[in-house]
Design a protein around this motif. Structure first.
Motif, PDB file in Angstrom:
ATOM      1  N   VAL A   6       0.893 -86.310  74.467  1.00 13.86           N
ATOM      2  CA  VAL A   6       0.113 -87.532  74.252  1.00 13.86           C
ATOM      3  C   VAL A   6      -1.107 -87.338  73.450  1.00 13.86           C
ATOM      4  CG1 VAL A   6      -0.761 -89.651  75.048  1.00 13.86           C
ATOM      5  CG2 VAL A   6       1.295 -88.523  76.084  1.00 13.86           C
ATOM      6  N   SER A   7      -1.295 -87.660  72.498  1.00 15.94           N
ATOM      7  CA  SER A   7      -2.280 -87.496  71.567  1.00 15.94           C
ATOM      8  C   SER A   7      -3.235 -88.842  71.527  1.00 15.94           C
ATOM      9  CB  SER A   7      -1.949 -87.021  70.022  1.00 15.94           C
ATOM     10  OG  SER A   7      -2.920 -86.772  69.541  1.00 15.94           O
ATOM     11  N   VAL A   8      -4.360 -88.909  72.126  1.00 17.34           N
ATOM     12  CA  VAL A   8      -5.170 -90.266  72.404  1.00 17.34           C
ATOM     13  C   VAL A   8      -6.275 -90.381  71.165  1.00 17.34           C
ATOM     14  CG1 VAL A   8      -6.561 -91.459  73.700  1.00 17.34           C
ATOM     15  CG2 VAL A   8      -4.710 -90.029  74.674  1.00 17.34           C
ATOM     16  N   ASP A   9      -6.219 -91.143  70.380  1.00 17.17           N
ATOM     17  CA  ASP A   9      -7.084 -91.287  69.321  1.00 17.17           C
ATOM     18  C   ASP A   9      -8.247 -92.263  69.937  1.00 17.17           C
ATOM     19  OD1 ASP A   9      -5.805 -89.959  67.325  1.00 17.17           O
ATOM     20  OD2 ASP A   9      -4.388 -91.406  67.357  1.00 17.17           O
ATOM     21  N   CYS A  10      -9.419 -91.782  70.060  1.00 22.73           N
ATOM     22  CA  CYS A  10     -10.423 -92.398  70.391  1.00 22.73           C
ATOM     23  C   CYS A  10     -11.469 -92.796  69.274  1.00 22.73           C
ATOM     24  CB  CYS A  10     -11.442 -91.803  71.531  1.00 22.73           C
ATOM     25  SG  CYS A  10     -10.423 -91.453  73.074  1.00 22.73           S
ATOM     26  N   ARG A  35     -14.891 -97.655  71.990  1.00 23.33           N
ATOM     27  CA  ARG A  35     -14.568 -98.950  71.649  1.00 23.33           C
ATOM     28  C   ARG A  35     -12.818 -99.085  71.585  1.00 23.33           C
ATOM     29  NH1 ARG A  35     -19.263 -98.312  71.745  1.00 23.33           N
ATOM     30  NH2 ARG A  35     -20.728 -99.485  70.657  1.00 23.33           N
ATOM     31  N   LEU A  36     -12.208 -98.080  71.329  1.00 23.94           N
ATOM     32  CA  LEU A  36     -10.452 -98.104  71.338  1.00 23.94           C
ATOM     33  C   LEU A  36     -10.020 -96.895  71.736  1.00 23.94           C
ATOM     34  CD1 LEU A  36      -7.841 -99.613  70.079  1.00 23.94           C
ATOM     35  CD2 LEU A  36      -8.728 -98.181  68.141  1.00 23.94           C
ATOM     36  N   ALA A  37      -9.020 -96.997  72.461  1.00 24.00           N
ATOM     37  CA  ALA A  37      -8.306 -95.705  72.852  1.00 24.00           C
ATOM     38  C   ALA A  37      -6.783 -95.913  72.783  1.00 24.00           C
ATOM     39  CB  ALA A  37      -8.702 -95.033  74.343  1.00 24.00           C
ATOM     40  N   VAL A  38      -6.025 -95.391  72.138  1.00 26.00           N
ATOM     41  CA  VAL A  38      -4.345 -95.686  72.127  1.00 26.00           C
ATOM     42  C   VAL A  38      -3.741 -94.319  72.080  1.00 26.00           C
ATOM     43  CG1 VAL A  38      -2.518 -96.639  70.829  1.00 26.00           C
ATOM     44  CG2 VAL A  38      -4.779 -97.754  70.807  1.00 26.00           C
ATOM     45  N   GLY A  39      -2.887 -93.910  73.089  1.00 30.98           N
ATOM     46  CA  GLY A  39      -2.142 -92.678  72.973  1.00 30.98           C
ATOM     47  C   GLY A  39      -0.975 -92.854  71.951  1.00 30.98           C
ATOM     48  N   PHE A  82       3.863 -95.165  71.444  1.00 35.72           N
ATOM     49  CA  PHE A  82       2.400 -95.228  71.689  1.00 35.72           C
ATOM     50  C   PHE A  82       2.445 -95.836  73.190  1.00 35.72           C
ATOM     51  CE2 PHE A  82       3.361 -96.773  67.463  1.00 35.72           C
ATOM     52  CZ  PHE A  82       2.313 -95.807  66.747  1.00 35.72           C
ATOM     53  N   THR A  83       1.227 -95.415  73.748  1.00 34.85           N
ATOM     54  CA  THR A  83       1.334 -95.626  75.256  1.00 34.85           C
ATOM     55  C   THR A  83      -0.476 -96.119  75.492  1.00 34.85           C
ATOM     56  OG1 THR A  83       1.200 -94.933  77.721  1.00 34.85           O
ATOM     57  CG2 THR A  83       0.561 -93.382  75.746  1.00 34.85           C
ATOM     58  N   LEU A  84      -0.505 -96.865  76.554  1.00 33.88           N
ATOM     59  CA  LEU A  84      -1.708 -97.365  77.066  1.00 33.88           C
ATOM     60  C   LEU A  84      -2.219 -97.286  78.323  1.00 33.88           C
ATOM     61  CD1 LEU A  84      -2.380-100.787  75.274  1.00 33.88           C
ATOM     62  CD2 LEU A  84      -3.328 -98.689  74.829  1.00 33.88           C
ATOM     63  N   HIS A  85      -0.931 -96.102  78.747  1.00 36.17           N
ATOM     64  CA  HIS A  85      -1.026 -95.763  80.354  1.00 36.17           C
ATOM     65  C   HIS A  85      -2.404 -95.041  80.699  1.00 36.17           C
ATOM     66  CE1 HIS A  85       0.325 -94.330  84.128  1.00 36.17           C
ATOM     67  NE2 HIS A  85       1.411 -95.042  84.344  1.00 36.17           N
ATOM     68  N   GLU A  86      -3.154 -95.566  81.838  1.00 36.06           N
ATOM     69  CA  GLU A  86      -4.358 -95.012  82.158  1.00 36.06           C
ATOM     70  C   GLU A  86      -4.259 -93.425  82.473  1.00 36.06           C
ATOM     71  OE1 GLU A  86      -7.534 -96.069  81.932  1.00 36.06           O
ATOM     72  OE2 GLU A  86      -6.767 -97.577  80.725  1.00 36.06           O
ATOM     73  N   GLN A  87      -2.929 -92.909  82.887  1.00 28.66           N
ATOM     74  CA  GLN A  87      -2.940 -91.233  83.258  1.00 28.66           C
ATOM     75  C   GLN A  87      -3.304 -90.528  81.977  1.00 28.66           C
ATOM     76  OE1 GLN A  87       0.666 -89.739  84.005  1.00 28.66           O
ATOM     77  NE2 GLN A  87       1.867 -90.759  82.755  1.00 28.66           N
ATOM     78  N   TRP A  88      -3.209 -91.089  80.746  1.00 28.37           N
ATOM     79  CA  TRP A  88      -3.676 -90.530  79.496  1.00 28.37           C
ATOM     80  C   TRP A  88      -4.975 -90.858  79.039  1.00 28.37           C
ATOM     81  CZ3 TRP A  88      -0.142 -86.761  79.267  1.00 28.37           C
ATOM     82  CH2 TRP A  88       1.150 -87.333  79.893  1.00 28.37           C
ATOM     83  N   LEU A  89      -5.314 -92.510  79.136  1.00 30.49           N
ATOM     84  CA  LEU A  89      -6.471 -92.843  78.437  1.00 30.49           C
ATOM     85  C   LEU A  89      -7.600 -92.687  79.214  1.00 30.49           C
ATOM     86  CD1 LEU A  89      -4.347 -93.965  76.512  1.00 30.49           C
ATOM     87  CD2 LEU A  89      -5.501 -96.339  76.792  1.00 30.49           C
ATOM     88  N   ASN A  93      -9.669 -87.118  68.736  1.00 30.32           N
ATOM     89  CA  ASN A  93      -8.500 -86.947  69.082  1.00 30.32           C
ATOM     90  C   ASN A  93      -8.144 -85.859  70.018  1.00 30.32           C
ATOM     91  OD1 ASN A  93      -5.673 -85.150  68.475  1.00 30.32           O
ATOM     92  ND2 ASN A  93      -5.490 -87.454  68.326  1.00 30.32           N
ATOM     93  N   ILE A  94      -7.989 -86.467  71.369  1.00 27.76           N
ATOM     94  CA  ILE A  94      -7.587 -85.534  72.751  1.00 27.76           C
ATOM     95  C   ILE A  94      -6.248 -85.586  73.022  1.00 27.76           C
ATOM     96  CG2 ILE A  94      -8.547 -85.451  74.977  1.00 27.76           C
ATOM     97  CD1 ILE A  94     -10.913 -87.276  73.793  1.00 27.76           C
ATOM     98  N   GLN A  95      -5.799 -84.264  73.050  1.00 25.55           N
ATOM     99  CA  GLN A  95      -4.322 -84.069  73.389  1.00 25.55           C
ATOM    100  C   GLN A  95      -3.982 -83.647  74.773  1.00 25.55           C
ATOM    101  OE1 GLN A  95      -3.520 -81.191  70.371  1.00 25.55           O
ATOM    102  NE2 GLN A  95      -3.793 -82.751  68.555  1.00 25.55           N
TER     103      GLN A  95
END
Length: 374
Positions: free
Chosen positions: A220-224, A233-237, A247-254, A271-273
């Motif tokens: 899961v690569s989270v773009d911040c 302001r925005l975080a999407v996995g 895509f994911t908005l699950h908090e275990q990644w975000l 970008n946080i992987q």
């Protein structure tokens, strides 16, 4: 009348043609002109730009900063998105601001933390973000000790340079004897332990490797998108499991991604992987720059490159939530035109010198890598 925005991308990867396309297709319809520089005259980034130049080779970081300041002043750059020598450029933010250029980059202190993966792991572990077990290896004996400990725990060992990007140098250790199986199909990342040990024993200088267990999917690569106040302001996995992307908005990644972005001041785009270590998501890598796949978030109804430029210009969009999550997709390659003549003009063996032609309009013939729903 709203003035146009002039954006410069220096020696960046080819996927950023999509970053450029999205800037031009911004929802405000504000005119964007893009300048690009690169060391490769056939980079698609040069062809996609409105103006382009070849970069001089062999400049030290300090000399490159002077070159960049001159580019910004001569070209009237409003926003500079540096990749090459990012830390050195970020250290001179005030000088760029003095000539009217905003840097779309984190502070140099934040960049420095994540230039070395082991320093990064120690730092994020200190703020409570899980990381995999790891060893810093410099010689054959240290490698053997790390591999044996990992294998004793039932894990496959892998290694990569302690500093680097893009998976360069990543290998998975195997003890399987070499056979014709290794010569069929495509080359794999597996390398026999004995060969690595022998290479290390013959090496004239120590290596600097990070040895760790091979982590499992999903990746899961989270773009911040983070403001200058260090608030996300925005975080999407973006999920990856084999060829399937989603895509994911699950908090275990975000949640851990936000903690890293805000805790270390990874302003603008990072970008946080993550991958799985057993049942636990753990940090794999942190990029202090926009990811090559950032444009894929357009499938969620957001234009993140434009949001980042707005932030850099002081036009805060506030907290942004994607209006929807796009369906699962896969990535396929396509065509992208190049400039008809390299920069500067070069003669191809056996062909006449052709006149230069203008850069193609945004989008070109076809996207270099399209995303298709599954």
């Amino acid at each position: 009348m709203v003035s146009r925005v002039r954006v410069w991308l220096n020696r960046t990867y080819a996927e950023n043609v999509f970053f450029m396309d999205q800037l031009r297709r911004n929802p405000s319809d504000r005119a964007v002109e893009i300048h690009a520089t690169h060391g490769d005259p056939d980079s698609p980034v040069l062809a996609a730009a409105d103006t382009a130049e070849l970069e001089p080779e062999g400049l030290s970081p300090a000399a490159y900063v002077e070159y960049a300041l001159d580019q910004c002043a001569r070209r009237g750059i409003d926003v500079f998105v540096p990749r090459l020598h990012q830390a050195a450029i970020a250290a001179h933010r005030a000088e760029f601001e003095a000539i009217g250029t905003a840097l779309l980059a984190p502070p140099p202190e934040a960049i420095a933390v994540f230039e070395d993966k082991i320093v990064a792991y120690e730092a994020v572990q200190a703020i409570g973000v899980p990381v995999p077990p790891w060893w810093r290896v410099r010689d054959a004996d240290q490698l053997l000790a790390a591999v044996e400990e990992l294998e004793a725990g039932g894990h496959k060992a892998c290694f990569k340079p302690a500093s680097g990007a893009g998976g360069v140098g990543f290998r998975v250790v195997t003890r399987a004897p070499f056979s014709l199986v290794h010569l069929s199909g495509f080359p794999s990342p597996y390398v026999h332990l004995d060969l690595v040990v022998e290479a290390l024993r013959q090496a004239e200088e120590p290596v600097d490797w990070l040895v760790m267990p091979r982590l499992e999917q999903p990746e899961v690569s989270v773009d911040c998108l983070t403001g200058p106040d260090n608030r996300v302001r925005l975080a999407v996995g973006r999920t990856k499991n084999g060829r399937r992307r989603g895509f994911t908005l699950h908090e275990q990644w975000l949640e851990p991604a936000r903690r890293i972005a805000e805790g270390f001041g990874l302003r603008y785009l990072s970008n946080i992987q993550f991958r799985m270590f057993g049942e636990v998501p753990v940090l794999m890598d942190v990029n202090t720059r926009p990811a090559g796949g950032l444009h894929q978030l357009s499938l969620c109804g957001v234009n993140v490159p434009w949001l980042a430029v707005q932030l850099a210009l002081g036009e805060d969009p506030g907290e942004v939530l994607p209006p929807f999550l796009g369906q699962d997709y896969t990535v396929v390659s396509g065509l992208r035109p190049l400039r008809a003549v390299s920069l500067p003009q070069q003669r191809v063996e056996g062909a006449a010198l052709l006149p230069a032609v203008p850069a193609p309009a945004s989008g070109g013939v076809e996207a270099a890598a399209q995303v298709l729903p599954l």
